[in-house]
Design a protein around this motif. Structure first.
Motif, mmCIF file in Angstrom:
data_model
loop_
_atom_site.group_PDB
_atom_site.id
_atom_site.type_symbol
_atom_site.label_atom_id
_atom_site.label_comp_id
_atom_site.label_asym_id
_atom_site.label_seq_id
_atom_site.Cartn_x
_atom_site.Cartn_y
_atom_site.Cartn_z
ATOM 1 N N LEU A 158 0.850 -1.186 0.000
ATOM 2 C CA LEU A 158 0.000 0.000 0.000
ATOM 3 C C LEU A 158 0.891 1.243 0.000
ATOM 4 N N ILE A 159 0.399 2.318 -0.600
ATOM 5 C CA ILE A 159 1.084 3.600 -0.522
ATOM 6 C C ILE A 159 0.781 4.194 0.864
ATOM 7 N N PRO A 160 1.788 4.621 1.624
ATOM 8 C CA PRO A 160 1.505 5.187 2.953
ATOM 9 C C PRO A 160 0.532 6.368 2.844
ATOM 10 N N THR A 182 -2.270 7.835 8.610
ATOM 11 C CA THR A 182 -1.554 6.839 9.412
ATOM 12 C C THR A 182 -0.474 7.488 10.295
ATOM 13 N N ASP A 184 4.994 -3.729 14.553
ATOM 14 C CA ASP A 184 4.158 -3.175 13.474
ATOM 15 C C ASP A 184 3.721 -4.368 12.629
ATOM 16 N N GLY A 202 1.817 -6.290 9.698
ATOM 17 C CA GLY A 202 1.418 -5.973 8.315
ATOM 18 C C GLY A 202 2.072 -4.676 7.891
ATOM 19 N N THR A 203 3.373 -4.660 7.977
ATOM 20 C CA THR A 203 4.129 -3.401 7.848
ATOM 21 C C THR A 203 4.131 -2.812 6.443
ATOM 22 N N GLY A 204 3.924 -3.634 5.417
ATOM 23 C CA GLY A 204 3.928 -3.120 4.037
ATOM 24 C C GLY A 204 5.256 -2.454 3.704
ATOM 25 N N CYS A 243 6.329 1.806 6.696
ATOM 26 C CA CYS A 243 6.232 3.224 7.080
ATOM 27 C C CYS A 243 5.982 3.436 8.572
ATOM 28 N N ILE A 244 5.154 2.605 9.206
ATOM 29 C CA ILE A 244 4.849 2.833 10.630
ATOM 30 C C ILE A 244 6.079 2.493 11.490
ATOM 31 N N ASN A 304 -1.823 -1.102 10.579
ATOM 32 C CA ASN A 304 -2.804 -0.535 9.647
ATOM 33 C C ASN A 304 -3.220 -1.705 8.766
ATOM 34 N N PRO A 305 -4.146 -2.531 9.260
ATOM 35 C CA PRO A 305 -4.446 -3.796 8.557
ATOM 36 C C PRO A 305 -5.384 -3.574 7.374
ATOM 37 N N PRO A 306 -5.536 -4.591 6.527
ATOM 38 C CA PRO A 306 -6.532 -4.502 5.461
ATOM 39 C C PRO A 306 -7.914 -4.417 6.107
ATOM 40 N N ALA A 337 -3.559 -6.073 0.676
ATOM 41 C CA ALA A 337 -3.314 -5.026 1.677
ATOM 42 C C ALA A 337 -4.577 -4.223 1.993
HETATM 43 N N1 GLN Z 1 1.541 -0.527 7.299
HETATM 44 C C1 GLN Z 1 1.474 -0.135 5.926
HETATM 45 C C2 GLN Z 1 0.838 1.215 5.791
HETATM 46 O O1 GLN Z 1 0.325 1.754 6.745
HETATM 47 C C3 GLN Z 1 0.738 -1.183 5.091
HETATM 48 C C4 GLN Z 1 -0.705 -1.336 5.474
HETATM 49 C C5 GLN Z 1 -1.419 -2.407 4.684
HETATM 50 O O2 GLN Z 1 -0.854 -3.051 3.812
HETATM 51 N N2 GLN Z 1 -2.675 -2.604 4.995
HETATM 52 O O3 GLN Z 1 0.838 1.814 4.747
#
Ligand code: GLN
Length: 281
Positions: free
Chosen positions: A91-93, A97, A119, A121-123, A126-127, A186-188, A210
């Motif tokens: 995901l794009i931050p 968030t 953190d 599901g960190t993707g 960014c968090i 920041n979950p799906p 995501a």
């Molecule tokens: N933690 C990442 C973000 O906040 C990815 C979140 C996600 O993939 N749901 O952008």
């Protein structure tokens, strides 16, 4: 083809494809080709583009007209003032968030020991990576997707914090070990039937993995809340980004989970109910 003319042409092309913020986007794309800062475009409004620069621009504009997010086109995104690499594995931050990050910092402030934070599901990372920039903490980043973890690792290195981070592949709480002062995520959370209604730049470009939170948007969040107590230290805090339109369901869910206390919904900087916060009972 002066800067002025190019910007007008790009803006109109993007507008005709209903792309959001066409003028700013045109400026960003031209800046990408020319280098420097957006303001330079106006300082050199009469600069004439070479054939090669025009070719590059045509290809960037063609991508943007297909609603590809500018962050994927440029391969980067700003979060909390830091530049993160992004690609289609994550995901794009989002700027909202950043408020979750501030809540986590607030919770860790004044601790007499090194805070342990996860953190989930960190993707892009960014968090957790932003927290590592702000706190002297022991931080774990997890993600189910190995491509996302590779990107988070790259971002951690670029931002000089890979030393204070542990990256682990796995689903939800499963990869965690021991207890943490903060569990954040920041979950799906998009509901199945709303996946189709997302804007084209999200729906057609960002990874469904995501975004999609199942039938009720809670399929990832529910087990995280139910299992959190096992991984929270005394007074440990769980912070999760949620969908503003289902906060009533989330409040009901928090009330039903007796292993967590003081569940509340917090607002983001735009006034939307965007985060849940609760503590270990
Ligand atoms: N933690 C990442 C973000 O906040 C990815 C979140 C996600 O993939 N749901 O952008």
């Amino acid at each position: 083809w002066t800067t002025e003319k190019l910007l007008d042409w790009m803006t109109h092309s993007l507008e005709s494809h209903e792309v959001d913020s066409p003028r700013v986007l045109a400026e960003m794309l031209l800046t990408e080709v020319y280098g420097g800062n957006r303001i330079d475009l106006y300082a050199n409004a009469q600069r004439v583009a070479s054939e090669d620069e025009r070719e590059q621009l045509r290809s960037l504009v063609a991508r943007a007209m297909k609603h590809e997010p500018v962050q994927y086109i440029l391969g980067k995104s700003l979060f909390f003032g830091h530049e993160f690499s992004v690609n289609q594995s994550t995901l794009i931050p989002r700027s909202c968030t950043e408020v979750l990050v501030m809540q986590a910092i607030e919770h860790c402030k004044g601790m007499t020991h090194t805070p342990r934070v996860a953190d989930i599901g960190t993707g892009s990372g960014c968090i957790g990576i932003t927290l590592a920039k702000q706190l002297d903490a022991d931080i774990t980043l997890t993600d189910i997707c190995t491509d996302a973890l590779a990107l988070a690792q790259e971002n951690a290195e670029n931002l000089g914090v890979s030393e204070s981070l542990t990256l682990i592949q796995g689903d939800g709480l499963e990869p965690l070990t021991g207890t943490y002062d903060v569990l954040c995520s920041n979950p799906p959370y998009i509901l199945s039937h709303e996946m189709d209604e997302l804007a084209p730049n999200v729906k057609e470009w960002e990874p469904a993995l995501a975004l999609h939170g199942g039938q009720d948007g809670l399929e990832i969040i529910r087990p995280m809340l139910e299992g959190a107590h096992e991984f929270l230290s005394e007074n440990g805090c769980i912070l999760i980004e949620v969908l503003p339109s289902i906060t009533a369901e989330i409040k009901a869910l928090m009330t039903s989970i007796l292993t967590l206390r003081e569940g509340v919904i917090l607002k983001d900087q735009f006034g939307d109910e965007r985060f849940l916060r609760a503590y270990k009972s």
